[in-house]
Design an enzyme around this catalytic site. Structure first.
Site, mmCIF file in Angstrom:
data_model
loop_
_atom_site.group_PDB
_atom_site.id
_atom_site.type_symbol
_atom_site.label_atom_id
_atom_site.label_comp_id
_atom_site.label_asym_id
_atom_site.label_seq_id
_atom_site.Cartn_x
_atom_site.Cartn_y
_atom_site.Cartn_z
ATOM 1 N N GLY A 78 0.860 -1.195 0.205
ATOM 2 C CA GLY A 78 0.064 0.088 -0.118
ATOM 3 C C GLY A 78 0.910 1.379 0.058
ATOM 4 C CG HIS A 138 -1.372 -13.943 -8.785
ATOM 5 N ND1 HIS A 138 -0.364 -13.636 -9.459
ATOM 6 C CD2 HIS A 138 -1.319 -13.554 -7.401
ATOM 7 C CE1 HIS A 138 0.929 -13.380 -8.415
ATOM 8 N NE2 HIS A 138 0.038 -13.225 -7.256
ATOM 9 C CG ASP A 167 1.537 -13.540 -12.199
ATOM 10 O OD1 ASP A 167 2.250 -13.867 -11.458
ATOM 11 O OD2 ASP A 167 0.321 -13.564 -12.137
ATOM 12 C CG ASP A 196 -4.002 -0.273 6.610
ATOM 13 O OD1 ASP A 196 -4.302 -0.940 7.546
ATOM 14 O OD2 ASP A 196 -3.258 -0.658 5.580
ATOM 15 N NE ARG A 253 0.462 -15.865 -5.296
ATOM 16 C CZ ARG A 253 1.521 -16.601 -5.944
ATOM 17 N NH1 ARG A 253 1.450 -17.777 -5.846
ATOM 18 N NH2 ARG A 253 2.517 -15.872 -6.314
HETATM 19 P P1 NAD Z 1 1.008 -6.067 4.603
HETATM 20 O O1 NAD Z 1 0.691 -7.068 5.708
HETATM 21 O O2 NAD Z 1 2.226 -5.387 4.682
HETATM 22 O O3 NAD Z 1 -0.047 -5.253 4.305
HETATM 23 C C1 NAD Z 1 -1.440 -5.382 4.370
HETATM 24 C C2 NAD Z 1 -2.155 -4.379 4.991
HETATM 25 O O4 NAD Z 1 -3.737 -4.234 4.859
HETATM 26 C C3 NAD Z 1 -2.164 -3.600 6.366
HETATM 27 O O5 NAD Z 1 -1.529 -2.503 6.588
HETATM 28 C C4 NAD Z 1 -3.208 -3.858 7.165
HETATM 29 O O6 NAD Z 1 -3.333 -3.095 8.226
HETATM 30 C C5 NAD Z 1 -4.209 -3.828 5.955
HETATM 31 N N1 NAD Z 1 -5.530 -4.343 6.249
HETATM 32 C C6 NAD Z 1 -5.731 -5.539 7.029
HETATM 33 N N2 NAD Z 1 -7.220 -5.726 7.086
HETATM 34 C C7 NAD Z 1 -7.515 -4.545 6.414
HETATM 35 C C8 NAD Z 1 -9.098 -4.042 6.162
HETATM 36 N N3 NAD Z 1 -10.095 -4.875 6.466
HETATM 37 N N4 NAD Z 1 -9.111 -2.875 5.728
HETATM 38 C C9 NAD Z 1 -8.046 -2.262 5.146
HETATM 39 N N5 NAD Z 1 -6.757 -2.578 5.121
HETATM 40 C C10 NAD Z 1 -6.802 -3.781 6.124
HETATM 41 O O7 NAD Z 1 0.929 -7.016 3.332
HETATM 42 P P2 NAD Z 1 1.351 -6.715 1.803
HETATM 43 O O8 NAD Z 1 2.692 -7.169 1.660
HETATM 44 O O9 NAD Z 1 1.008 -5.259 1.437
HETATM 45 O O10 NAD Z 1 0.506 -7.724 1.068
HETATM 46 C C11 NAD Z 1 -1.167 -7.477 0.776
HETATM 47 C C12 NAD Z 1 -1.746 -8.534 0.206
HETATM 48 O O11 NAD Z 1 -1.434 -8.515 -1.132
HETATM 49 C C13 NAD Z 1 -1.459 -9.896 0.538
HETATM 50 O O12 NAD Z 1 -2.451 -10.837 0.675
HETATM 51 C C14 NAD Z 1 -0.409 -10.535 -0.375
HETATM 52 O O13 NAD Z 1 -0.696 -11.938 -0.511
HETATM 53 C C15 NAD Z 1 -1.268 -9.906 -1.645
HETATM 54 N N6 NAD Z 1 -0.182 -9.663 -2.754
HETATM 55 C C16 NAD Z 1 -0.648 -9.944 -4.150
HETATM 56 C C17 NAD Z 1 -0.024 -9.794 -5.158
HETATM 57 C C18 NAD Z 1 -0.777 -10.227 -6.564
HETATM 58 O O14 NAD Z 1 0.286 -10.086 -7.460
HETATM 59 N N7 NAD Z 1 -1.891 -9.854 -6.707
HETATM 60 C C19 NAD Z 1 1.389 -9.757 -5.165
HETATM 61 C C20 NAD Z 1 1.772 -9.432 -3.820
HETATM 62 C C21 NAD Z 1 1.276 -9.483 -2.681
HETATM 63 C C1 LMR Z 2 3.340 -12.706 -5.643
HETATM 64 O O1 LMR Z 2 3.146 -13.267 -6.890
HETATM 65 O O2 LMR Z 2 4.531 -12.108 -5.470
HETATM 66 C C2 LMR Z 2 2.202 -12.460 -4.603
HETATM 67 O O3 LMR Z 2 1.102 -12.960 -5.108
HETATM 68 C C3 LMR Z 2 2.707 -12.830 -3.139
HETATM 69 C C4 LMR Z 2 3.101 -14.242 -2.990
HETATM 70 O O4 LMR Z 2 2.249 -14.670 -1.914
HETATM 71 O O5 LMR Z 2 3.767 -14.655 -3.819
#
Ligand code: NAD
Ligand code: LMR
Length: 333
Positions: free
Chosen positions: A35, A198, A171, A55, A108
Site C-alpha cells: 500500500g 495468480h 506475473d 487502512d 496463497r
Molecule cells: P501487509 O501486511 O504489509 O499490508 C497489508 C495491509 O492491509 C496492512 O497495512 C493491514 O493493516 C491492512 N488491512 C488488513 N485488514 C484490512 C481491512 N479490513 N481494511 C483495510 N486494510 C486492512 O501485506 P502486503 O505485503 O502489502 O500484501 C497485501 C496482500 O497482497 C497480501 O494478501 C498479499 O498476498 C497480496 N499480494 C498480491 C500480489 C498479486 O500479484 N496480486 C502480489 C503481492 C502481494
Molecule cells: C506474488 O506473486 O509475489 C504475490 O502473489 C505474493 C505471494 O504470496 O507470492
C-alpha cells in the site's frame, strides 16, 4: 480537515495545464507493504487527481507524509476498522492490497481464511459507497478473492463484470524481466502475455508467442517454472518478513495508470487481467483484455498454444474452477 473528492479534484484540475477528467483513486490497505509504495507511485501519477487512503491502522501518517510531495493529486487518509466507506465516496478506481501476506512454506490459498473476510467486508463497503467504481483486487488468493468480491457486489445488485479485475500484472512484469535476461534483450522490448490465474501452476506464460525469441525446451521449462513460482522466490528471500511489495507496487501502479488512461478516453490499451471470462471453463481467467471508458471493453482469447502450454492450461483449469468455487461458497454463507 475533510475535503470532498469533487472539491479536491476541481482544485487539482485547475492547477494542471491540461484539463483531464478527474480521476479519484482509493487505496484500501494503504499503510501496508504494498500500500505505501503503491500510494507513492499513484501520488506521482499525473492522471490521479485525488488519492484517498484507507487502512485499519497507520493511515494518517502515510497520508500526511505523501501529501507533502509536490504533485497535483490531493491526499486524504481514513483509518479504523469499519471506516472504509468514508474513504470510498467519490472513488472512480479502488485498488485493494489489504490482507495478510505469505510466509515461507505457505501457499496463497493458506491466506484464504483471513483474507476472504477482509475482502468481503471491503466489497460490501464499495457496494455501498462507490457502486460504479472499477475495482482492482491485489489481495491473495486472487483466484478466490475476485469471485468473493463479485458475489458480494451481486448481493448488493451492483456487480458489473467489466469493472472487477484481479491484478495479475506482476506475473507479466516478472515474465518480461526473466525472458529479457534469458534472451539477452532490452527488457523494454519484451512483452510476454501471461494467462490463467495468480497462483503457482495456474500462472501460464505464453513463451511460444513472444516475437523474435528462441528458447530451448530446457529454457521453456525453467522460465515457466520461475515465472509460476516467482512469488515464492521473494517470500523465501524475505525469510518471514512478507512477500513481494515493491515489484507489486510497481505492477499495480502500472495497471492503474493504464486503466486511468482508458477511462480518460485513450484507445487501444491492452493488459493481461483476471476477469469474468468465457475463454475457458473457468469462470474467471486472465487473458489480454482491452481497457476502455467503462473498464474492460473486450476480453481476448489466448491464440495458438504450444503443446507444452496446452498441457499446462489443461491442468490449471480444474484448479481455477475449484478456487473460484471456494470463493463463491464462502460469499454465499
Ligand atoms: P501487509 O501486511 O504489509 O499490508 C497489508 C495491509 O492491509 C496492512 O497495512 C493491514 O493493516 C491492512 N488491512 C488488513 N485488514 C484490512 C481491512 N479490513 N481494511 C483495510 N486494510 C486492512 O501485506 P502486503 O505485503 O502489502 O500484501 C497485501 C496482500 O497482497 C497480501 O494478501 C498479499 O498476498 C497480496 N499480494 C498480491 C500480489 C498479486 O500479484 N496480486 C502480489 C503481492 C502481494
Ligand atoms: C506474488 O506473486 O509475489 C504475490 O502473489 C505474493 C505471494 O504470496 O507470492
Amino acid at each position: 480537515m475533510m475535503h470532498s473528492f469533487a472539491a479536491r479534484a476541481a482544485r487539482a484540475a485547475a492547477s494542471t495545464k491540461t484539463v483531464r477528467k478527474a480521476s479519484n483513486v482509493a487505496v484500501l490497505g494503504a499503510a501496508g507493504g504494498i500500500g505505501q509504495p503503491l500510494s507513492l507511485l499513484l501520488k506521482a501519477d499525473p492522471l490521479v487527481s485525488g488519492l484517498s487512503l484507507y487502512d485499519v491502522v497507520n493511515t494518517p501518517g502515510v497520508a500526511a507524509d505523501l501529501s507533502h510531495c509536490n504533485t497535483p493529486a490531493t491526499v486524504t487518509g481514513v483509518t479504523g476498522v469499519g471506516n472504509a466507506e468514508e474513504a470510498l465516496k467519490g472513488a472512480d478506481v479502488v485498488v485493494i492490497p489489504a490482507g495478510v501476506p505469505r510466509k515461507p512454506g505457505m501457499t496463497r490459498d493458506d491466506l484464504f481464511n483471513t483474507n476472504a473476510s477482509i475482502v468481503a467486508s471491503l466489497a460490501e463497503a464499495c457496494a455501498k459507497a462507490c457502486p460504479n467504481a472499477c475495482y482492482l483486487i491485489i489481495s491473495n488468493p486472487v483466484n478466490s478473492t475476485v469471485p468473493i468480491f463479485a458475489e458480494t457486489l451481486k448481493k448488493h445488485g451492483v456487480y458489473d463484470k467489466n469493472k472487477l479485475i484481479g491484478v495479475t500484472t506482476l506475473d507479466v512484469v516478472r515474465a518480461n524481466t526473466f525472458v529479457a535476461e534469458n534472451q539477452g534483450k532490452d527488457v523494454r522490448d519484451v512483452k510476454v502475455d501471461v494467462i490463467g490465474g495468480h497462483a503457482g501452476t495456474t500462472i501460464i506464460p505464453l513463451l511460444s508467442q513472444v516475437p523474435s525469441t528462441s528458447f530451448s525446451d530446457a529454457d521453456i521449462e525453467a522460465l515457466t517454472q520461475r515465472i509460476m513460482f516467482g512469488g515464492d522466490e521473494v517470500v523465501k528471500a524475505k525469510d518471514g518478513a512478507g512477500s513481494a511489495t515493491l515489484s507489486m507496487a510497481y505492477a499495480g501502479a502500472h495497471f492503474t495508470s493504464q486503466l486511468l488512461k482508458a477511462l480518460d478516453g485513450q484507445s487501444g490499451i491492452q493488459e493481461c487481467a483476471f476477469v469474468e471470462s468465457s475463454v475457458t471453463d473457468a469462470p474467471y481467467f486472465s487473458t489480454p483484455v482491452t481497457l476502455g471508458p467503462g473498464g474492460v471493453s473486450e476480453v481476448h482469447g489466448y491464440g495458438t498454444l504450444s503443446a507444452y502450454e496446452q498441457d499446462v492450461l489443461d491442468k490449471a483449469v480444474p484448479d481455477l474452477i475449484a478456487q473460484a468455487e471456494k470463493g463463491i461458497a464462502f460469499a454465499a454463507k
